[in-house]
Design a protein around this motif. Sequence first.
Motif, PDB file in Angstrom:
ATOM      1  N   ASN A  45       0.795  -1.235   0.000  1.00  0.00           N
ATOM      2  CA  ASN A  45       0.000   0.000   0.000  1.00  0.00           C
ATOM      3  C   ASN A  45       0.826   1.283   0.000  1.00  0.00           C
ATOM      4  OD1 ASN A  45      -2.413   1.289  -0.314  1.00  0.00           O
ATOM      5  ND2 ASN A  45      -3.099   1.047   1.799  1.00  0.00           N
ATOM      6  N   ARG A  46       0.457   2.157  -0.907  1.00  0.00           N
ATOM      7  CA  ARG A  46       0.937   3.535  -1.032  1.00  0.00           C
ATOM      8  C   ARG A  46       2.242   3.709  -1.806  1.00  0.00           C
ATOM      9  NH1 ARG A  46      -0.777   5.275   4.885  1.00  0.00           N
ATOM     10  NH2 ARG A  46      -2.937   5.817   4.476  1.00  0.00           N
ATOM     11  N   GLY A  47       3.102   2.691  -1.825  1.00  0.00           N
ATOM     12  CA  GLY A  47       4.402   2.866  -2.495  1.00  0.00           C
ATOM     13  C   GLY A  47       4.350   2.695  -4.006  1.00  0.00           C
ATOM     14  N   GLY A  48       3.245   2.128  -4.518  1.00  0.00           N
ATOM     15  CA  GLY A  48       3.076   2.006  -5.967  1.00  0.00           C
ATOM     16  C   GLY A  48       3.487   0.661  -6.546  1.00  0.00           C
ATOM     17  N   GLN A  49       4.251  -0.147  -5.812  1.00  0.00           N
ATOM     18  CA  GLN A  49       4.740  -1.422  -6.360  1.00  0.00           C
ATOM     19  C   GLN A  49       4.386  -2.595  -5.441  1.00  0.00           C
ATOM     20  OE1 GLN A  49       8.749   0.350  -6.303  1.00  0.00           O
ATOM     21  NE2 GLN A  49       8.942  -0.297  -8.422  1.00  0.00           N
ATOM     22  N   SER A  50       3.173  -2.563  -4.911  1.00  0.00           N
ATOM     23  CA  SER A  50       2.768  -3.592  -3.942  1.00  0.00           C
ATOM     24  C   SER A  50       2.759  -4.990  -4.544  1.00  0.00           C
ATOM     25  CB  SER A  50       1.380  -3.267  -3.377  1.00  0.00           C
ATOM     26  OG  SER A  50       1.429  -2.082  -2.613  1.00  0.00           O
ATOM     27  N   LEU A  51       2.281  -5.100  -5.795  1.00  0.00           N
ATOM     28  CA  LEU A  51       2.233  -6.418  -6.433  1.00  0.00           C
ATOM     29  C   LEU A  51       3.642  -6.993  -6.595  1.00  0.00           C
ATOM     30  CD1 LEU A  51       0.677  -8.715  -7.825  1.00  0.00           C
ATOM     31  CD2 LEU A  51       0.688  -7.353  -9.938  1.00  0.00           C
ATOM     32  N   ASP A  52       4.587  -6.143  -6.979  1.00  0.00           N
ATOM     33  CA  ASP A  52       5.983  -6.590  -7.124  1.00  0.00           C
ATOM     34  C   ASP A  52       6.544  -7.071  -5.789  1.00  0.00           C
ATOM     35  OD1 ASP A  52       6.213  -5.911  -9.871  1.00  0.00           O
ATOM     36  OD2 ASP A  52       6.385  -3.803  -9.299  1.00  0.00           O
ATOM     37  N   VAL A  53       6.237  -6.353  -4.728  1.00  0.00           N
ATOM     38  CA  VAL A  53       6.732  -6.738  -3.397  1.00  0.00           C
ATOM     39  C   VAL A  53       6.168  -8.105  -3.017  1.00  0.00           C
ATOM     40  CG1 VAL A  53       6.711  -6.199  -0.922  1.00  0.00           C
ATOM     41  CG2 VAL A  53       7.060  -4.361  -2.593  1.00  0.00           C
ATOM     42  N   LYS A  92     -10.467  -6.682   1.982  1.00  0.00           N
ATOM     43  CA  LYS A  92     -11.142  -6.372   0.705  1.00  0.00           C
ATOM     44  C   LYS A  92     -11.217  -7.618  -0.178  1.00  0.00           C
ATOM     45  CE  LYS A  92     -10.500  -1.390   0.214  1.00  0.00           C
ATOM     46  NZ  LYS A  92     -10.094  -1.085   1.605  1.00  0.00           N
ATOM     47  N   TYR A  93     -10.139  -8.371  -0.206  1.00  0.00           N
ATOM     48  CA  TYR A  93     -10.094  -9.564  -1.056  1.00  0.00           C
ATOM     49  C   TYR A  93     -11.091 -10.624  -0.589  1.00  0.00           C
ATOM     50  CZ  TYR A  93      -8.375 -13.629  -3.585  1.00  0.00           C
ATOM     51  OH  TYR A  93      -8.282 -14.738  -4.389  1.00  0.00           O
ATOM     52  N   TYR A  94     -11.061 -10.922   0.702  1.00  0.00           N
ATOM     53  CA  TYR A  94     -11.909 -12.009   1.190  1.00  0.00           C
ATOM     54  C   TYR A  94     -13.375 -11.595   1.345  1.00  0.00           C
ATOM     55  CZ  TYR A  94      -7.965 -15.090   1.515  1.00  0.00           C
ATOM     56  OH  TYR A  94      -6.898 -15.873   1.174  1.00  0.00           O
ATOM     57  N   LEU A  95     -13.633 -10.280   1.402  1.00  0.00           N
ATOM     58  CA  LEU A  95     -15.026  -9.805   1.394  1.00  0.00           C
ATOM     59  C   LEU A  95     -15.476  -9.464  -0.036  1.00  0.00           C
ATOM     60  CD1 LEU A  95     -14.973  -7.587   4.622  1.00  0.00           C
ATOM     61  CD2 LEU A  95     -16.062  -9.818   4.339  1.00  0.00           C
ATOM     62  N   LYS A  96     -14.604  -9.786  -0.994  1.00  0.00           N
ATOM     63  CA  LYS A  96     -14.864  -9.568  -2.426  1.00  0.00           C
ATOM     64  C   LYS A  96     -15.188  -8.117  -2.762  1.00  0.00           C
ATOM     65  CE  LYS A  96     -16.586 -14.331  -3.101  1.00  0.00           C
ATOM     66  NZ  LYS A  96     -15.255 -14.940  -3.169  1.00  0.00           N
ATOM     67  N   LYS A  97     -14.537  -7.195  -2.060  1.00  0.00           N
ATOM     68  CA  LYS A  97     -14.710  -5.770  -2.383  1.00  0.00           C
ATOM     69  C   LYS A  97     -13.636  -5.378  -3.389  1.00  0.00           C
ATOM     70  CE  LYS A  97     -16.772  -4.455   2.013  1.00  0.00           C
ATOM     71  NZ  LYS A  97     -16.565  -3.795   3.309  1.00  0.00           N
ATOM     72  N   PHE A  98     -13.784  -5.917  -4.606  1.00  0.00           N
ATOM     73  CA  PHE A  98     -12.758  -5.723  -5.619  1.00  0.00           C
ATOM     74  C   PHE A  98     -12.832  -4.350  -6.291  1.00  0.00           C
ATOM     75  CE2 PHE A  98     -13.502 -10.498  -5.976  1.00  0.00           C
ATOM     76  CZ  PHE A  98     -12.478 -10.792  -5.087  1.00  0.00           C
ATOM     77  N   ARG A  99     -13.997  -3.698  -6.142  1.00  0.00           N
ATOM     78  CA  ARG A  99     -14.147  -2.405  -6.814  1.00  0.00           C
ATOM     79  C   ARG A  99     -13.653  -1.267  -5.919  1.00  0.00           C
ATOM     80  NH1 ARG A  99     -19.895  -1.788  -9.485  1.00  0.00           N
ATOM     81  NH2 ARG A  99     -20.484  -3.562  -8.191  1.00  0.00           N
ATOM     82  N   THR A 100     -12.384  -1.330  -5.583  1.00  0.00           N
ATOM     83  CA  THR A 100     -11.789  -0.325  -4.705  1.00  0.00           C
ATOM     84  C   THR A 100     -11.158   0.794  -5.537  1.00  0.00           C
ATOM     85  OG1 THR A 100      -9.962   0.044  -3.173  1.00  0.00           O
ATOM     86  CG2 THR A 100      -9.781  -1.873  -4.591  1.00  0.00           C
ATOM     87  N   LYS A 101     -11.021   1.970  -4.923  1.00  0.00           N
ATOM     88  CA  LYS A 101     -10.344   3.081  -5.610  1.00  0.00           C
ATOM     89  C   LYS A 101      -8.827   2.937  -5.510  1.00  0.00           C
ATOM     90  CE  LYS A 101     -13.939   6.584  -5.124  1.00  0.00           C
ATOM     91  NZ  LYS A 101     -14.481   7.558  -4.161  1.00  0.00           N
ATOM     92  N   ASN A 102      -8.400   2.010  -4.669  1.00  0.00           N
ATOM     93  CA  ASN A 102      -6.965   1.798  -4.459  1.00  0.00           C
ATOM     94  C   ASN A 102      -6.387   1.058  -5.670  1.00  0.00           C
ATOM     95  OD1 ASN A 102      -4.453   0.648  -3.636  1.00  0.00           O
ATOM     96  ND2 ASN A 102      -5.030   1.049  -1.513  1.00  0.00           N
ATOM     97  N   THR A 103      -5.629   1.770  -6.496  1.00  0.00           N
ATOM     98  CA  THR A 103      -5.149   1.183  -7.756  1.00  0.00           C
ATOM     99  C   THR A 103      -4.134   0.060  -7.520  1.00  0.00           C
ATOM    100  OG1 THR A 103      -3.535   2.981  -7.884  1.00  0.00           O
ATOM    101  CG2 THR A 103      -5.545   3.231  -9.178  1.00  0.00           C
ATOM    102  N   GLU A 104      -3.369   0.165  -6.447  1.00  0.00           N
ATOM    103  CA  GLU A 104      -2.410  -0.907  -6.143  1.00  0.00           C
ATOM    104  C   GLU A 104      -3.130  -2.192  -5.756  1.00  0.00           C
ATOM    105  OE1 GLU A 104       0.006   1.843  -3.550  1.00  0.00           O
ATOM    106  OE2 GLU A 104       1.352   0.135  -3.778  1.00  0.00           O
ATOM    107  N   PHE A 105      -4.189  -2.035  -4.960  1.00  0.00           N
ATOM    108  CA  PHE A 105      -4.974  -3.204  -4.560  1.00  0.00           C
ATOM    109  C   PHE A 105      -5.665  -3.808  -5.779  1.00  0.00           C
ATOM    110  CE2 PHE A 105      -5.733  -2.175   0.264  1.00  0.00           C
ATOM    111  CZ  PHE A 105      -4.367  -2.186   0.452  1.00  0.00           C
ATOM    112  N   LYS A 106      -6.189  -2.929  -6.636  1.00  0.00           N
ATOM    113  CA  LYS A 106      -6.881  -3.390  -7.836  1.00  0.00           C
ATOM    114  C   LYS A 106      -5.948  -4.202  -8.728  1.00  0.00           C
ATOM    115  CE  LYS A 106     -10.493  -0.536  -9.415  1.00  0.00           C
ATOM    116  NZ  LYS A 106     -10.851   0.723 -10.065  1.00  0.00           N
ATOM    117  N   GLU A 107      -4.721  -3.718  -8.843  1.00  0.00           N
ATOM    118  CA  GLU A 107      -3.720  -4.425  -9.654  1.00  0.00           C
ATOM    119  C   GLU A 107      -3.484  -5.842  -9.099  1.00  0.00           C
ATOM    120  OE1 GLU A 107       0.145  -2.616  -9.682  1.00  0.00           O
ATOM    121  OE2 GLU A 107       0.785  -3.733 -11.455  1.00  0.00           O
ATOM    122  N   ILE A 108      -3.452  -5.941  -7.786  1.00  0.00           N
ATOM    123  CA  ILE A 108      -3.258  -7.259  -7.149  1.00  0.00           C
ATOM    124  C   ILE A 108      -4.465  -8.157  -7.408  1.00  0.00           C
ATOM    125  CG2 ILE A 108      -3.031  -8.458  -4.919  1.00  0.00           C
ATOM    126  CD1 ILE A 108      -1.461  -5.890  -3.977  1.00  0.00           C
TER     127      ILE A 108
END
Length: 262
Positions: free
Chosen positions: A40-48, A73-89
């Motif tokens: 979260n916030r650093g921009g490269q969460s998926l890479d980490v 968010k993942y386990y509650l299936k809240k995939f439509r988040t504004k968080n672009t890093e989370f969305k990428e994951i």
Amino acid sequence: MATYVIGDVQGCFSALMKLLKAIDFMPTKDRLIFCGDLVNRGGQSLDVLRWVYAHQKCCDSVLGNHDLSLLSKYYLKKFRTKNTEFKEIFNASDAALLMDWLLHRPLYIEQQDVMVIHAGLYPGWGIKQFKKLATKTRTKMLSDPAVFFKTMYGNTPKQWSEDLAGHLKHRFVINASTRMRFVKKDGALNFSQNGRISAMKNLKPWFSYFADKTLDQHIIFGHWSALGFYQDRNVTCLDTGKVWGGQLTTLQLENQSVFSIT
Ligand SMILES: [Mn+2]
């Protein structure tokens, strides 16, 4: 063989790679323990996440509040988040693997004579009681993540009581382990202040309540970038706020050396 404890990475993958190169990290010999908040916030969460997952034989991490935010968010299936890093994951082909790995991270890791916890040790508990509570809460989380995350969030109860039960007990354990910074003299957790110690009059940092004794294990924590690198006889804070333009810091357990990169 060296064991490195690393502060909050928060998606700063390039910084993590720079740090590992600088300390000459050897995956076949060395071990990494992260203080939590890998994402979260650093921009490269998926890479980490992908890197740590691929190196899980020599890496572990405790859960931080940002990791739990992603997992809930993942386990509650809240995939439509504004968080672009989370969305990428969530959109990644390996999302299920990564989320399952992250879900299975513990709330504390013991290594030699230290214990790593994301936020810290609640002053109302001893180490033994904390371990028991954290283990129970983790077991509950793993038994049905969606049910657990549905009631995990909330700022109450503020104070610990032996009478707490059910989801309120688990919530307190999560809040103390992953969100705590300041604690009132009556034992109430404070969630509104995240600043420097000097600015607070009626609140004390959680670790100051242990100042007059020596804990059986040295607590290493992150989560508090405004505190930055801090050390006393019982604790070490390794969150030096890379994601806020600060540094990423590691402590090598064998020789107690501290190293940071910008
Ligand atoms: Mn945190």
